[in-house]
Write an enzyme that holds these catalytic residues in place. Structure first.
Site, mmCIF file in Angstrom:
data_model
loop_
_atom_site.group_PDB
_atom_site.id
_atom_site.type_symbol
_atom_site.label_atom_id
_atom_site.label_comp_id
_atom_site.label_asym_id
_atom_site.label_seq_id
_atom_site.Cartn_x
_atom_site.Cartn_y
_atom_site.Cartn_z
ATOM 1 N N GLU A 34 48.675 27.406 23.384
ATOM 2 C CA GLU A 34 49.127 26.833 22.567
ATOM 3 C C GLU A 34 48.615 25.114 22.105
ATOM 4 O OE1 GLU A 34 52.519 24.236 25.201
ATOM 5 O OE2 GLU A 34 53.686 25.043 23.631
ATOM 6 N N CYS A 85 58.111 22.999 21.735
ATOM 7 C CA CYS A 85 58.273 24.125 22.335
ATOM 8 C C CYS A 85 58.452 25.663 21.156
ATOM 9 C CB CYS A 85 58.563 24.316 23.532
ATOM 10 S SG CYS A 85 60.745 23.942 23.501
ATOM 11 N N GLU A 122 55.447 10.205 32.213
ATOM 12 C CA GLU A 122 54.777 8.874 32.337
ATOM 13 C C GLU A 122 54.744 8.962 31.014
ATOM 14 O OE1 GLU A 122 53.716 11.606 33.493
ATOM 15 O OE2 GLU A 122 52.306 12.030 33.700
ATOM 16 N N LYS A 159 62.817 12.543 36.841
ATOM 17 C CA LYS A 159 61.031 11.867 36.650
ATOM 18 C C LYS A 159 60.935 12.610 35.212
ATOM 19 C CE LYS A 159 57.071 12.783 36.570
ATOM 20 N NZ LYS A 159 56.549 12.362 35.235
HETATM 21 P P1 NAD Z 1 52.739 18.762 31.009
HETATM 22 O O1 NAD Z 1 53.427 20.383 31.570
HETATM 23 O O2 NAD Z 1 52.017 17.757 31.388
HETATM 24 O O3 NAD Z 1 54.014 17.685 31.762
HETATM 25 C C1 NAD Z 1 55.574 18.137 32.017
HETATM 26 C C2 NAD Z 1 56.108 17.069 33.257
HETATM 27 O O4 NAD Z 1 55.518 16.694 34.232
HETATM 28 C C3 NAD Z 1 56.237 15.472 33.403
HETATM 29 O O5 NAD Z 1 56.961 14.353 33.856
HETATM 30 C C4 NAD Z 1 54.375 15.534 33.688
HETATM 31 O O6 NAD Z 1 54.837 13.919 34.776
HETATM 32 C C5 NAD Z 1 54.729 15.863 35.190
HETATM 33 N N1 NAD Z 1 53.301 16.702 35.795
HETATM 34 C C6 NAD Z 1 52.216 17.141 34.500
HETATM 35 N N2 NAD Z 1 50.846 17.634 35.567
HETATM 36 C C7 NAD Z 1 51.887 17.861 36.174
HETATM 37 C C8 NAD Z 1 51.020 18.041 37.658
HETATM 38 N N3 NAD Z 1 49.428 18.438 37.616
HETATM 39 N N4 NAD Z 1 51.940 17.462 39.322
HETATM 40 C C9 NAD Z 1 52.965 17.952 39.279
HETATM 41 N N5 NAD Z 1 54.059 17.063 37.759
HETATM 42 C C10 NAD Z 1 53.346 17.246 36.823
HETATM 43 O O7 NAD Z 1 53.629 18.707 29.708
HETATM 44 P P2 NAD Z 1 53.949 17.786 28.492
HETATM 45 O O8 NAD Z 1 52.401 17.353 27.623
HETATM 46 O O9 NAD Z 1 54.804 16.572 28.725
HETATM 47 O O10 NAD Z 1 54.863 18.256 27.040
HETATM 48 C C11 NAD Z 1 54.668 19.496 26.385
HETATM 49 C C12 NAD Z 1 54.635 21.144 26.804
HETATM 50 O O11 NAD Z 1 55.871 20.804 26.743
HETATM 51 C C13 NAD Z 1 54.267 21.779 25.948
HETATM 52 O O12 NAD Z 1 53.871 22.643 26.668
HETATM 53 C C14 NAD Z 1 55.708 22.636 25.494
HETATM 54 O O13 NAD Z 1 55.954 23.564 25.222
HETATM 55 C C15 NAD Z 1 56.604 22.340 26.546
HETATM 56 N N6 NAD Z 1 57.251 22.389 26.206
HETATM 57 C C16 NAD Z 1 58.522 23.495 26.214
HETATM 58 C C17 NAD Z 1 60.078 23.656 25.945
HETATM 59 C C18 NAD Z 1 60.966 24.650 26.619
HETATM 60 O O14 NAD Z 1 61.939 24.695 26.316
HETATM 61 N N7 NAD Z 1 60.085 25.933 26.702
HETATM 62 C C19 NAD Z 1 60.409 21.794 26.022
HETATM 63 C C20 NAD Z 1 60.312 21.192 25.771
HETATM 64 C C21 NAD Z 1 58.173 20.681 25.767
#
Ligand code: NAD
Length: 499
Positions: free
Chosen positions: A383, A281, A176, A173
């Protein structure tokens, strides 16, 4: 009428367009496509396809599964430009940065090609009289991956090549906000000879994620994204009896010691703080300067260089970095800059309100440098995930380390110094999962594993590399005896030992 991106299930494109969401080109600010948001029933169809494909796939000899990965790697390389364009159009990162992301992803496919070696297991002959024992690593079944927007190709590639080569079937997944790269990777896997149903992509939001987290057929969930969602994913997946690794957000500090080679520090901090608009990240978002003398020189040099960085559309490879992901995220990043200003920090270079010529509606924030940031400020605690570098001034290395150790996040960190003793002490005692010594982005290569400490990772095993192979397999230990005609034992009621 813009195109609607659907799903990829059982080797076919599947439409389920009852709910859709806009996909933007962040460089122009225009809606370029729509993405379908899968219903529970569509996600269940993907899980069922994966479940049906599992018995045959797990029984394929591992060398044959690895051959699919070899072919997949060739296809990724042959289609590199197309994949980078898909990433650039929907994420906004400059094409040279997208190429770097893809290369890091391909390295995970290369590691997966070594599965015949790392799945060999362990064997001990004669653990008792005529008794042999071995451990093997069996696939789990259907496993799921939920990925963030910031690495549309690399983070999925952290997960599914390893899961698949170990004999599992996968439901991805993706974010989006930029779904095209994942759909294209699915097509390349099919071309590489992967049987239908082994890899499936469902686009969607919380409805799709919650279906994956609660369906009893899904054995394990890998997640990468923000910390609040990572915490929710880990709690829900484990409450539903699944294995889970959930990687979260970060706040990565670089300690700049008074003896550091400042030219090297400035160059490497510029790339690590502002590259990919700070939407990594592992981005270095805080420089902790030890002593005012080095702090003054650091701020002067980075300030001068940051003001000259080229910010613009993904397609111009002269640009240093592109837009942030959405208009809402631009507003959020600018809000953090404003809050730092209101809480008393000094804005040295201000990237707010940037409008590159010809791309006035894009979601741009220019490079921003903020000095005299203190730990009580919201912009320090949270962050930002934008092109913002903050400088905190301290007087000793211990003070700098205490700051890092007390922070909620523990993903990456780095020290710049010429002093080996200080560097060794730092790497030994710092409460962070990935550490650099004069290396700004210590992202482990594919044959190590990636993960942070504290609120940056929920779960025990890191992503990809050797931990990835352990995450996607279950150990089974078999102890065997073929009784000989001479040795016949009577009933034994004490714990068997070798007396
Ligand atoms: P996000 O948490 O908003 O989304 C990540 C995934 O979760 C997406 O597929 C999204 O559809 C899903 N999602 C979002 N809200 C949800 C909910 N309420 N319930 C269920 N699923 C949900 O993250 P983002 O904005 O896409 O990415 C940025 C974040 O990811 C930053 O915080 C970054 O630090 C982190 N990140 C961490 C790493 C790591 O390895 N630690 C790597 C890349 C990015």
């Amino acid at each position: 009428m813009t195109a609607i991106l659907g799903h990829f299930i059982n080797g076919q494109s599947v439409a389920d367009n009852a709910r859709t969401q806009d996909v933007y080109n962040p460089s122009t600010g225009a809606v370029s496509k729509q993405v379908a948001l899968a219903s529970k029933a569509t996600v269940e169809e993907a899980i069922a396809a994966a479940q049906a494909a599992f018995p045959a796939w797990r029984n394929e000899p591992v060398i044959k599964r690895a051959r699919v990965m070899f072919k997949f790697k060739e296809l990724l390389e042959a289609n590199r430009d197309h994949i980078c364009k898909l990433i650039g159009e929907e994420h906004g990162k400059i094409l040279h940065d997208a190429a770097g992301e893809l290369q890091r992803g391909i390295e995970n496919v290369e590691y997966a090609c070594a599965a015949p070696e790392f799945l060999k297991g362990e064997y001990s002959k004669n653990v008792g009289p005529g008794i042999d024992s071995w451990s093997e690593f069996q696939p789990l079944g259907v496993v799921a991956g939920i990925t963030p927007f910031n690495f549309p190709a690399m983070v999925p590639l952290w997960m599914f090549p390893m899961a698949i080569v170990c004999g599992n079937c996968f439901v991805l997944k993706p974010s989006e906000r930029n779904p095209s790269a994942s759909l294209y990777l699915a097509e390349l896997l099919k071309q590489a000879g992967l049987p239908d149903g082994v890899f499936n992509v469902v686009n969607g939001d919380k409805e799709a994620v919650d279906t994956l987290l609660t369906d009893p057929r899904v054995q394990a969930v890998s997640f990468v994204g923000s910390t609040p969602i990572a915490r929710y994913i880990y709690a829900t997946a484990t409450a539903n009896g699944k294995r889970c690794q959930a990687l979260g957000g970060a706040k990565n500090h670089a300690i700049v010691m008074p003896d550091a080679d400042l030219d090297n520090v400035v160059n490497s901090l510029l790339g690590a703080a502002f590259g990919s608009s700070g939407e990594r990240c592992m981005a270095l978002s805080v420089a902790v300067a030890v002593g005012d003398e080095i702090a003054d020189r650091l701020v002067a040099q980075i300030g001068a260089a940051a003001a000259k960085l080229k910010v613009g559309a993904y397609s111009n490879t002269d640009n240093d970095f592109g837009p942030v992901i959405t208009a809402a995220h631009k507003a959020k990043v600018e809000g953090y800059i404003q809050s730092a200003e209101e809480q008393g920090a000094t804005i040295v270079v201000d990237g707010r309100g940037l409008k590159p010529e010809g791309y006035e509606n894009g979601f741009f924030v220019g490079a921003t440098l903020i000095d005299r940031v203190t730990p009580d400020m919201v912009s320090y605690q949270e962050e930002i995930f934008g092109p913002v570098l903050q400088v905190v001034r301290v007087q000793t290395m211990h003070e700098a380390m205490e700051l890092i150790n007390n922070h909620l996040y523990g993903n990456g960190t780095c020290i710049y110094t010429r002093d080996g003793e200080a560097a060794r002490y730092f790497s030994d005692h710092i409460q962070v999962g990935m550490v650099g010594i004069n290396i700004p982005l210590p992202v482990p290569v594919s044959y190590h594993s990636f993960g942070g400490w504290k609120q940056s990772l929920f779960g025990d095993l890191y992503a990809y590399g050797p931990d990835g192979a352990r995450f996607y397999t279950r150990r089974k230990t078999i102890t065997q005896r073929w009784p000989t005609s001479e040795v016949r034992e009577g009933a034994q009621f004490s714990m068997p030992t070798l007396g």
